[in-house]
Design a protein around this motif. Structure first.
Motif, mmCIF file in Angstrom:
data_model
loop_
_atom_site.group_PDB
_atom_site.id
_atom_site.type_symbol
_atom_site.label_atom_id
_atom_site.label_comp_id
_atom_site.label_asym_id
_atom_site.label_seq_id
_atom_site.Cartn_x
_atom_site.Cartn_y
_atom_site.Cartn_z
ATOM 1 N N GLY A 52 4.748 1.478 -8.949
ATOM 2 C CA GLY A 52 5.280 2.462 -7.990
ATOM 3 C C GLY A 52 4.573 2.408 -6.893
ATOM 4 O O GLY A 52 5.118 2.614 -5.636
ATOM 5 N N PHE A 53 3.308 2.136 -6.692
ATOM 6 C CA PHE A 53 2.463 1.940 -5.646
ATOM 7 C C PHE A 53 2.766 1.129 -4.807
ATOM 8 O O PHE A 53 2.898 0.970 -3.011
ATOM 9 C CB PHE A 53 0.944 1.768 -5.935
ATOM 10 C CG PHE A 53 -0.209 1.388 -4.538
ATOM 11 C CD1 PHE A 53 -0.157 2.555 -3.766
ATOM 12 C CD2 PHE A 53 -0.446 0.209 -4.383
ATOM 13 C CE1 PHE A 53 -0.991 2.438 -2.815
ATOM 14 C CE2 PHE A 53 -1.160 -0.002 -3.379
ATOM 15 C CZ PHE A 53 -1.451 1.270 -2.431
ATOM 16 N N ILE A 54 3.174 -0.257 -5.149
ATOM 17 C CA ILE A 54 3.628 -1.569 -4.482
ATOM 18 C C ILE A 54 4.906 -1.118 -4.076
ATOM 19 O O ILE A 54 5.207 -1.322 -2.925
ATOM 20 C CB ILE A 54 3.722 -2.643 -5.542
ATOM 21 C CG1 ILE A 54 2.323 -2.880 -5.553
ATOM 22 C CG2 ILE A 54 4.273 -3.663 -4.864
ATOM 23 C CD1 ILE A 54 1.425 -3.312 -4.675
ATOM 24 N N ALA A 55 5.890 -0.402 -4.606
ATOM 25 C CA ALA A 55 7.110 0.061 -4.246
ATOM 26 C C ALA A 55 7.149 0.867 -2.832
ATOM 27 O O ALA A 55 7.779 0.628 -1.916
ATOM 28 C CB ALA A 55 8.010 0.619 -5.186
ATOM 29 N N GLY A 56 6.267 1.701 -3.187
ATOM 30 C CA GLY A 56 5.835 2.629 -1.898
ATOM 31 C C GLY A 56 5.495 1.975 -0.845
ATOM 32 O O GLY A 56 5.775 2.053 0.569
ATOM 33 N N VAL A 57 4.429 1.096 -0.686
ATOM 34 C CA VAL A 57 4.117 0.156 0.359
ATOM 35 C C VAL A 57 5.023 -0.576 0.989
ATOM 36 O O VAL A 57 5.102 -0.587 2.090
ATOM 37 C CB VAL A 57 2.888 -0.945 -0.341
ATOM 38 C CG1 VAL A 57 2.596 -1.671 1.014
ATOM 39 C CG2 VAL A 57 1.815 -0.238 -0.622
ATOM 40 N N ARG A 58 5.982 -0.992 0.064
ATOM 41 C CA ARG A 58 7.086 -1.956 0.525
ATOM 42 C C ARG A 58 7.950 -1.083 1.356
ATOM 43 O O ARG A 58 8.713 -1.546 2.252
ATOM 44 C CB ARG A 58 7.794 -2.779 -0.562
ATOM 45 C CG ARG A 58 6.868 -3.829 -0.887
ATOM 46 C CD ARG A 58 7.700 -4.572 -2.140
ATOM 47 N NE ARG A 58 6.656 -5.826 -2.429
ATOM 48 C CZ ARG A 58 6.685 -6.233 -3.881
ATOM 49 N NH1 ARG A 58 7.404 -5.753 -4.756
ATOM 50 N NH2 ARG A 58 5.953 -7.300 -4.085
ATOM 51 N N GLY A 60 7.404 1.330 3.048
ATOM 52 C CA GLY A 60 6.803 2.039 4.348
ATOM 53 C C GLY A 60 6.174 3.613 3.938
ATOM 54 O O GLY A 60 5.900 4.273 4.900
ATOM 55 N N GLU A 61 6.389 3.834 2.810
ATOM 56 C CA GLU A 61 5.863 5.448 2.364
ATOM 57 C C GLU A 61 4.361 5.733 3.014
ATOM 58 O O GLU A 61 4.101 6.960 3.279
ATOM 59 C CB GLU A 61 5.922 5.633 0.663
ATOM 60 C CG GLU A 61 5.299 6.878 0.363
ATOM 61 C CD GLU A 61 5.640 6.721 -1.320
ATOM 62 O OE1 GLU A 61 4.888 7.809 -1.550
ATOM 63 O OE2 GLU A 61 6.271 6.228 -1.721
ATOM 64 N N PHE A 62 3.566 4.581 3.073
ATOM 65 C CA PHE A 62 1.996 5.102 3.369
ATOM 66 C C PHE A 62 1.900 4.707 4.859
ATOM 67 O O PHE A 62 0.980 4.783 5.230
ATOM 68 C CB PHE A 62 1.099 4.575 2.452
ATOM 69 C CG PHE A 62 1.601 4.619 0.919
ATOM 70 C CD1 PHE A 62 1.268 5.871 0.668
ATOM 71 C CD2 PHE A 62 2.194 3.541 0.426
ATOM 72 C CE1 PHE A 62 1.608 6.231 -0.837
ATOM 73 C CE2 PHE A 62 2.233 3.758 -1.047
ATOM 74 C CZ PHE A 62 2.166 5.266 -1.668
#
Length: 67
Positions: A52-58, A60-62
């Protein structure tokens, strides 16, 4: 978590400025720390949370808002 047996690594895309994180794999988690503060706090992600974290990084969530 300071353990001499851990193998920490960072992205090959990390620049010379050192604005990056390092990760290490352990049996039940992926660990992440600030590469500039190797004795500082370490985050631990279980498999689902890491995905989930990696998906958020990809996605642009962060990303920081541009001025």
């Amino acid at each position: 978590m300071q353990d001499a047996t851990l193998t920490w690594r960072k992205s090959t895309r990390s620049g010379a400025a050192g604005h990056c994180v390092e990760i290490a794999n352990v049996p039940a988690a992926v660990l992440m720390r600030d590469s500039k503060d190797v004795t500082g706090p370490v985050l631990a992600f279980g498999g689902t949370d890491w995905a989930g974290f990696i998906a958020g990084v990809r996605d642009g969530e962060f990303d920081r808002p541009r001025a």
